[in-house]
Design an enzyme around this catalytic site. Structure first.
Site, PDB file in Angstrom:
ATOM      1  N   GLN A  91       0.802  -1.218   0.000  1.00 40.97           N
ATOM      2  CA  GLN A  91       0.000   0.000   0.000  1.00 40.97           C
ATOM      3  C   GLN A  91       0.840   1.277   0.000  1.00 40.97           C
ATOM      4  OE1 GLN A  91      -2.612  -1.676   3.427  1.00 40.97           O
ATOM      5  NE2 GLN A  91      -3.960  -0.339   2.290  1.00 40.97           N
ATOM      6  N   TYR A 134     -12.279  -2.106  13.441  1.00 37.82           N
ATOM      7  CA  TYR A 134     -12.681  -0.809  12.897  1.00 37.82           C
ATOM      8  C   TYR A 134     -14.086  -0.377  13.288  1.00 37.82           C
ATOM      9  CZ  TYR A 134      -8.466  -0.807  10.036  1.00 37.82           C
ATOM     10  OH  TYR A 134      -7.158  -0.798   9.632  1.00 37.82           O
ATOM     11  N   ASN A 149      -1.108 -10.881   8.614  1.00 38.17           N
ATOM     12  CA  ASN A 149      -2.092  -9.836   8.877  1.00 38.17           C
ATOM     13  C   ASN A 149      -3.459 -10.296   8.380  1.00 38.17           C
ATOM     14  OD1 ASN A 149      -2.933  -6.926   9.422  1.00 38.17           O
ATOM     15  ND2 ASN A 149      -3.655  -7.270   7.336  1.00 38.17           N
ATOM     16  N   GLU A 150      -4.420 -10.368   9.290  1.00 38.67           N
ATOM     17  CA  GLU A 150      -5.810 -10.642   8.935  1.00 38.67           C
ATOM     18  C   GLU A 150      -5.956 -11.795   7.947  1.00 38.67           C
ATOM     19  OE1 GLU A 150      -7.614  -7.035   7.513  1.00 38.67           O
ATOM     20  OE2 GLU A 150      -7.608  -6.118   9.489  1.00 38.67           O
ATOM     21  N   HIS A 165       1.396  -9.404   4.572  1.00 40.61           N
ATOM     22  CA  HIS A 165       0.219  -8.534   4.527  1.00 40.61           C
ATOM     23  C   HIS A 165      -0.348  -8.620   3.107  1.00 40.61           C
ATOM     24  CE1 HIS A 165      -1.788  -4.933   6.664  1.00 40.61           C
ATOM     25  NE2 HIS A 165      -2.487  -5.157   5.569  1.00 40.61           N
ATOM     26  N   TRP A 198      -4.286   3.050  12.112  1.00 43.99           N
ATOM     27  CA  TRP A 198      -4.282   2.858  10.666  1.00 43.99           C
ATOM     28  C   TRP A 198      -4.816   4.141  10.053  1.00 43.99           C
ATOM     29  CZ3 TRP A 198      -2.055  -0.816   7.802  1.00 43.99           C
ATOM     30  CH2 TRP A 198      -2.264  -0.715   6.421  1.00 43.99           C
ATOM     31  N   GLU A 202      -4.132  -2.442  14.524  1.00 45.40           N
ATOM     32  CA  GLU A 202      -4.741  -1.519  13.548  1.00 45.40           C
ATOM     33  C   GLU A 202      -6.062  -1.003  14.078  1.00 45.40           C
ATOM     34  OE1 GLU A 202      -5.510  -2.816   9.497  1.00 45.40           O
ATOM     35  OE2 GLU A 202      -3.510  -3.660   9.370  1.00 45.40           O
ATOM     36  N   GLU A 254      -5.426   2.085  -1.021  1.00 45.42           N
ATOM     37  CA  GLU A 254      -6.354   1.280  -0.236  1.00 45.42           C
ATOM     38  C   GLU A 254      -6.868   0.092  -1.073  1.00 45.42           C
ATOM     39  OE1 GLU A 254      -7.111   0.812   2.835  1.00 45.42           O
ATOM     40  OE2 GLU A 254      -8.994  -0.257   2.603  1.00 45.42           O
ATOM     41  N   TRP A 255      -5.942  -0.760  -1.523  1.00 43.39           N
ATOM     42  CA  TRP A 255      -6.280  -2.004  -2.222  1.00 43.39           C
ATOM     43  C   TRP A 255      -7.251  -1.744  -3.376  1.00 43.39           C
ATOM     44  CZ3 TRP A 255      -2.593  -5.104  -0.550  1.00 43.39           C
ATOM     45  CH2 TRP A 255      -2.190  -5.041   0.775  1.00 43.39           C
TER      46      TRP A 255
HETATM   47  C1  PNW Z   1      -7.460  -3.805   6.947  1.00 45.64           C
HETATM   48  N1  PNW Z   1     -13.786  -5.070   7.052  1.00 45.64           N
HETATM   49  O1  PNW Z   1      -8.354  -4.462   6.112  1.00 45.64           O
HETATM   50  C2  PNW Z   1      -6.081  -4.047   6.364  1.00 45.64           C
HETATM   51  O2  PNW Z   1      -5.214  -4.711   7.251  1.00 45.64           O
HETATM   52  C3  PNW Z   1      -5.436  -2.826   5.788  1.00 45.64           C
HETATM   53  O3  PNW Z   1      -4.439  -3.191   4.871  1.00 45.64           O
HETATM   54  C4  PNW Z   1      -6.497  -1.927   5.188  1.00 45.64           C
HETATM   55  O4  PNW Z   1      -5.964  -0.865   4.465  1.00 45.64           O
HETATM   56  C5  PNW Z   1      -7.348  -1.424   6.338  1.00 45.64           C
HETATM   57  O5  PNW Z   1      -7.884  -2.487   7.097  1.00 45.64           O
HETATM   58  C6  PNW Z   1      -8.493  -0.514   5.899  1.00 45.64           C
HETATM   59  O6  PNW Z   1      -9.361  -1.179   5.033  1.00 45.64           O
HETATM   60  C7  PNW Z   1      -9.703  -4.579   6.411  1.00 45.64           C
HETATM   61  O7  PNW Z   1     -14.563  -5.099   6.060  1.00 45.64           O
HETATM   62  C8  PNW Z   1     -10.584  -4.591   5.340  1.00 45.64           C
HETATM   63  O8  PNW Z   1     -14.218  -5.172   8.193  1.00 45.64           O
HETATM   64  C9  PNW Z   1     -11.925  -4.775   5.557  1.00 45.64           C
HETATM   65  C10 PNW Z   1     -12.398  -4.919   6.852  1.00 45.64           C
HETATM   66  C11 PNW Z   1     -11.531  -4.909   7.922  1.00 45.64           C
HETATM   67  C12 PNW Z   1     -10.165  -4.735   7.685  1.00 45.64           C
END
Ligand code: PNW
Length: 495
Positions: free
Chosen positions: A33, A326, A182-183, A136, A445, A394, A452-453
């Protein structure tokens, strides 16, 4: 522009010094990213390089070829972070920068190793503790082509373990905090269930040419868990004693609240949703040593089984709970049998509850709303179920209206919405600590706006604004950076 914040007024005043003196705070990022230099100095192709060069995959049609140019500008970035007073920085290594073809027998790219050595040295010289994520989401494309990447557990695992071992060897003298994955959940849900992230596989043929959302999602998750555990075993047996570090995994997880708190079926559905999202990975590692019963009941044999050897390896394979979160959703039960492609636990996720209460203020990202109350509940849910130290790795938000032309007006840099998000979440974190939850870090974060992907450059999660149109990717700190500096200055005990 600098901003200074004081916290003498209630209820912040009595939170002074609540966090342990060795509490780490800083920013988190991911290689794909921010780095750019996608094919520079010998870097190999990753699945995200291929994805973003495929028409129609990324919302704004952008690529991560340059991103924030962190590869070139890392010294400037470390200096900026230092000015915010961080004590730590969480970043990821690009596997295909270090081993361009990815495999256990493939050559090492010394220029890639040198880049990370320089970054780590720069951090250490500035008194910033590196937290390093091995993976990641940017699998080397060659492993995908060679044998299907993580769909092939047997071939993939030794390749990942060799990559991990090389990183411990080369960086472990200075890196004492390792995160394997990561995740793993978002990687497989977005990449293999929805098919909207690399490697873009799913059952939905209008979107993806290949894949099976009903099986591959769980196969890939199993590969992540087992290969994580193998890498941890290598660290513990060959490096830990000498290097004295910690190693673990970072899981995603939002909180689920019942849509109708008086309907036992919704209460049950919310718990089931938390298990499908979080306990899927956390129970095998920190809990029962197996997938949750609720998942087995719904998924049957589509959910892989752990062999005795795998179960023993995975259980206890993380020194801490790495936590990314989040937001919160309201969850309503669905009647009848679950859809074959359901991954949520046969529920629907909603923005309002039965009393029409909203789950929180809207950000600039469709799934993300400010919901601090759920965060506080989630911290306690994880602590009560697993009882391991939590490293928050994060947490953060986008804010509406930040996608403007440079130079950004002061009203944009004064990012009140993000400041309010951090303030409310950190209050919850501090209250959880006062209740006895063991929390040891917080990484916002993210450091700067980035790629952002699949959402491209339009979703700005940064605490520093970036002019992506400029050659130098000029950085403009937002007020939230200074807010975090001042609030952690208040919350962390000084001795
Ligand atoms: C994370 N959701 O991804 C990643 O670790 C990061 O690379 C990314 O940029 C960041 O959060 C923000 O999107 C997620 O849908 C993507 O709950 C989606 C979710 C949670 C985390």
């Amino acid at each position: 522009m600098t901003w200074a914040h004081t916290f003498e007024s209630s209820p912040d005043a009595n939170l002074r010094g609540t966090l342990r003196p060795d509490f780490h705070w800083g920013f988190a990022t991911a290689a794909a990213q921010i780095e750019g230099a996608w094919n520079k100095d010998g870097k190999g192709e990753s699945i995200w390089d291929k994805f973003c060069h495929t028409r129609g995959k990324v919302k704004d049609g952008s690529t991560n070829e340059d991103a924030t140019r962190a590869y070139d500008l890392f010294k400037q970035d470390v200096a900026l972070m230092k000015s915010f007073g961080v004590s730590a920085y969480r970043f990821s290594l690009a596997w295909s920068r270090i081993i361009p073809l990815g495999g256990a027998e493939d050559p090492v790219n010394e220029k890639g190793v040198a880049y990370y050595n320089n970054l780590i040295d720069e951090l250490v010289a500035n008194g910033i503790t590196p937290f390093v994520t091995l993976f990641h989401w940017d699998t080397p494309q060659n492993l995908e082509d060679r044998y299907g990447g993580m769909l092939n557990q047997e071939r993939y695992t030794p390749d990942f373990v060799r990559y991990a071992r090389l990183c411990f060897e080369r960086f472990g003298d200075r890196v004492k905090h390792w995160i394997t994955y990561n995740e793993p959940g978002v990687y497989t849900l977005a990449g293999y269930a929805a098919g909207v992230h690399a490697p873009a596989r799913s059952s939905f043929r209008e979107r993806n040419a290949e894949g099976d959302s009903s099986t591959e999602t769980f196969t890939v998750a199993h590969t992540e868990l087992v290969s994580h555990a193998h890498a941890v075993k290598v660290y513990r047996e060959e490096f830990k004693e000498k290097q004295g570090g910690q190693i673990g995994i970072t899981l995603h997880g939002n909180f689920s609240e019942p849509w109708d708190a008086n309907d036992p079926q919704d209460v049950e559905a919310a718990q089931r949703a938390r298990e499908f999202e979080i306990a899927w990975f956390a129970d095998p590692i920190y809990g029962s040593g197996d997938y949750p019963q609720s998942m087995r009941e719904q998924l049957g044999d589509r959910l892989p089984s752990f062999t005795d050897e795998e179960r023993a390896l995975v259980k206890g394979s993380s020194d801490f709970y790495g936590m990314n979160t989040y937001t919160t959703f309201f969850v309503r039960h669905l009647d009848g049998p679950a859809d074959i492609n359901d991954h949520l636990g046969n529920v629907e996720k909603l923005d309002t509850n039965s009393d029409d209460k909203s789950r929180g203020a809207e950000s600039d990202t469709y799934w993300l709303r400010t919901a601090p109350e759920g965060f506080g509940k989630l911290l306690r849910w994880i602590w009560d179920r697993y009882h391991v130290p939590i490293f928050m790795t994060e947490n953060g938000t986008t804010a509406k209206g930040e996608h403007v032309k440079a130079p950004p007006p002061e009203s944009i840099l004064d990012d009140k919405f993000r400041v309010e998000y951090f303030h409310s979440y950190l209050r919850e974190l501090t209250c959880a600590v006062l209740d006895g939850v063991d929390i040891r870090s917080y990484f916002a974060w993210t450091f700067t706006d980035n790629w952002e992907w699949a959402a491209g450059y339009e979703d700005r999660f940064g605490c520093t604004w970036i002019d992506f149109e400029s050659e130098e990717k000029t950085r403009y700190p937002k007020r939230s950076s200074y807010f975090l500096r001042d609030y952690f200055g208040h919350l962390i005990r000084k001795n």
